[in-house]
Each structure stands twice: as structure tokens, then as C-alpha cells.
Design an enzyme around this catalytic site. Structure first.
Site, short mmCIF file in Angstrom:
data_model
loop_
_atom_site.label_atom_id
_atom_site.label_comp_id
_atom_site.label_asym_id
_atom_site.label_seq_id
_atom_site.Cartn_x
_atom_site.Cartn_y
_atom_site.Cartn_z
CD GLU A 37 -1.03 10.20 0.14
OE1 GLU A 37 -1.32 9.50 -0.84
OE2 GLU A 37 -0.32 9.80 1.08
CE1 TYR A 120 -4.54 6.23 -0.79
CE2 TYR A 120 -4.01 8.26 -1.98
CZ TYR A 120 -3.63 7.20 -1.17
OH TYR A 120 -2.34 7.14 -0.72
CG ASP A 138 -2.81 2.50 -2.37
OD1 ASP A 138 -3.07 1.38 -1.85
OD2 ASP A 138 -1.65 2.93 -2.47
CB CYS A 203 5.07 -11.37 2.55
SG CYS A 203 3.57 -10.55 3.09
CB CYS A 209 -0.95 -14.87 2.93
SG CYS A 209 -1.55 -14.42 1.29
S1 SF4 Z 1 0.30 -12.80 -1.58
FE1 SF4 Z 1 0.14 -12.93 0.64
S2 SF4 Z 1 2.13 -13.66 1.35
FE2 SF4 Z 1 2.36 -13.04 -0.77
S3 SF4 Z 1 3.13 -10.94 -0.61
FE3 SF4 Z 1 0.88 -10.80 -0.78
S4 SF4 Z 1 0.09 -10.80 1.31
FE4 SF4 Z 1 2.22 -11.45 1.38
#
Ligand code: SF4
Length: 303
Positions: A37, A120, A138, A203, A209
Site C-alpha cells: 500500500e 487510507y 483512494d 463497466c 451510474c
Molecule cells: S462513469 Fe459510471 S459507467 Fe462510466 S466507468 Fe465510471 S462508474 Fe462506470
């Protein structure tokens, strides 16, 4: 049926996509996790890997490192950068020996009281070495949470208590699952939700998101320029330290004068190295790494 949590989705992705890194292997000591770390804080994984292996094969625990002078820690740190981390890691090893019989405590307050161990690092050790439930925040996690949860393009200035609360709210209650979710968030932030070009198509959080859902708003804060290295005092400090690392004898001022032509900048860099405890000055004419004289051969020039 309720939707899986962000932590559950991230953990499932992590189970299939996590990098195979040695400090994540089962049975790795808390000391080895702590070393990883500290090394990873300002240095990419690819450069940390060989340094981590070398460090742990020489100093498998705090007691071995504490028994060597600071000079050896700085030598082993090599070119990882930000070499004060080497000194702090050795100071930490000394404190672990004095206060905890050479073990790494599994307690937040005890860890935070150690030299060089901040918010952290303490929480990362507790989560990744001891499987405890702590928010591990982080830069990558801050950015991921800012985007996925708050819908902001970037995390903005650090607000430690708020960052910890925002991340802790995402963690499952069960400690081992929370520790794994913390690792998953870090990995997603490092590999997918990257600072400049997030790979939203890859993702696992994309469907949930907030940043994507709100139309990918642009960052509102000042843009960060990449840090310059060439020509800076950091570069000069690195050059001076390289000479001292490679020498087992005290190094003369004349020898150090050869590494950089700007007298003022060179003197300033050397003075800050001495101030930081990374270099010891012997009468303004000879220099060594701190504690290096214990390793100086008997025929070295008298100081
Ligand atoms: S902005 Fe949202 S969808 Fe795009 S990589 Fe980051 S968390 Fe995932």
C-alpha cells in the site's frame, strides 16, 4: 426481487476481472500488504511489483527492516520515487517493533498512530490483510463514487469525512464481503472508471451510474495538468540521491556538483534532501545516506 447493490455488482465483476497481484494472494502477511500500500500510493503497479518482491525477500517482517539503517531502506527503494516513503516505512517498522512486538496491529487507532500511516493506508491494511469492514478511499474510489453515485464528472476537493461516509454507505454489512467490495471499487476505479477516459461500455455499473444517467455532465472543477518532472527540483533530488545510493563511501560535494549544472537549484535540492533526513551532511563537504556509516568499509576517508 430487489436489485443487487452496487457493491454486489462490483464484487461479481472483480471476481472475474481482478488483476492477479501477489499482495492479494491468500496468506500474504499484513506487513506485506502494508508495504504494497505504501509503494502503490504514488507509483504504478508495474514498477511496484519487482520492488515489492525485493523488499519482502530482504525484509520479510518489520523486525528485519528495523534492524537495518535508514540508508539501506533508501537504497532498496531505488527509483520508485518519493523516497521519503522509504524512510517512513522504516520508521514504521521501528515503531511496530517497539509498540507491537514486530506485528502489524489489526486496530485502526493503533495503525493511525504509526509513522507514515494515514487514513487510507490504515483502512486498506485492515480491509485487505484482516478482512475488516472499513471504507478504503483512494483517488480512484473517490472518482468512481462521485460518478456512479453522485453523478459528478470528478470527485472535487478531498473532504475526508464525507468521502469515508459516502463509501461506507456502499459497503455490505458482512466484514469479509465489505473488504472484497472495497477491493472491487478500487480495481474498477483503477481499470475502468479512469480519470480521463472512463470505459463505460465495459463497466458493470453502467446501468446504475448516475453520471451516465444524467448525460455525462462535464467536470466543473479546474482541470489538472500532469505534473512536470524534467527540470524540477524533484529531478535534481533524484539525481543526487542516485549518486549516494550507488556509493558505499561518503560522497564529496565536488562529486555531487557534477550531477546538475545550475548551482542554485542543485544546492537547494541538496539542502531539502538533508532537511528531509534522506541525506546526512558531514561538515558540508561529505555526504552519505542516513546511517550509512555503519556500512562504510574500514578504509573510508575519515570524517
Ligand atoms: S462513469 Fe459510471 S459507467 Fe462510466 S466507468 Fe465510471 S462508474 Fe462506470
Amino acid at each position: 426481487m430487489s436489485e443487487p447493490t452496487l457493491a454486489a455488482v462490483a464484487t461479481r465483476w472483480y471476481d472475474e476481472n481482478a488483476r492477479d497481484l501477489p499482495w492479494r494472494e491468500p496468506g500474504v502477511s499484513a506487513w506485506a500488504v502494508l508495504v504494497s500500500e505504501v509503494m502503490l500510493q504514488q507509483t504504478p503497479v508495474v514498477r511496484v511489483l519487482p520492488a515489492w518482491h525485493a523488499w519482502l525477500s530482504r525484509w520479510p517482517g518489520p523486525a528485519e527492516l528495523a534492524a537495518d539503517p535508514p540508508a539501506e531502506a533508501i537504497r532498496m527503494w531505488g527509483r520508485l520515487g518519493y523516497p521519503r516513503r522509504a524512510l517512513r516505512l522504516r520508521d514504521c517498522a521501528v515503531a511496530l517493533v517497539e509498540r507491537h512486538a514486530g506485528t502489524v496491529p489489526a486496530d485502526l487507532h493503533a495503525l493511525l498512530a504509526l509513522p507514515g500511516v494515514g487514513d487510507y493506508t490504515a483502512r486498506a491494511v485492515l480491509a485487505f490483510a484482516y478482512g475488516q469492514r472499513h471504507p478504503v478511499v483512494d483517488t480512484n474510489v473517490r472518482r468512481l463514487v462521485a460518478r456512479a453515485v453522485a453523478g459528478a464528472a470528478d470527485a472535487g476537493p478531498t473532504t475526508r469525512p464525507a468521502d469515508l461516509v459516502a463509501t461506507e454507505e456502499l459497503l455490505p454489512a458482512q466484514p469479509a464481503a465489505a473488504a472484497r467490495a472495497s477491493a472491487a471499487f478500487m480495481e474498477l476505479g483503477a481499470l475502468v472508471c479512469t480519470a480521463r477516459t472512463p470505459r463505460c461500455v465495459d463497466c458493470p455499473l453502467a446501468a446504475r451510474c448516475a453520471w451516465l444517467a444524467s448525460g455525462e455532465p462535464a467536470p466543473t472543477g479546474p482541470s489538472r495538468r500532469p505534473q512536470r518532472y524534467a527540470g524540477t527540483d524533484r529531478q535534481v533530488r533524484g539525481l543526487l540521491l542516485a549518486v549516494l545510493r550507488e556509493s558505499t563511501d561518503p560522497v564529496s560535494r565536488d562529486r555531487l556538483d557534477l550531477v546538475w549544472s545550475d548551482d542554485v537549484q542543485r544546492a537547494r535540492a541538496l539542502a531539502t534532501l538533508v532537511e528531509d533526513g534522506l541525506v546526512t551532511s558531514h561538515g558540508d563537504t561529505l555526504y552519505t545516506l542516513p546511517g550509512a556509516l555503519a556500512h562504510t568499509p574500514p578504509n573510508a576517508p575519515p570524517l
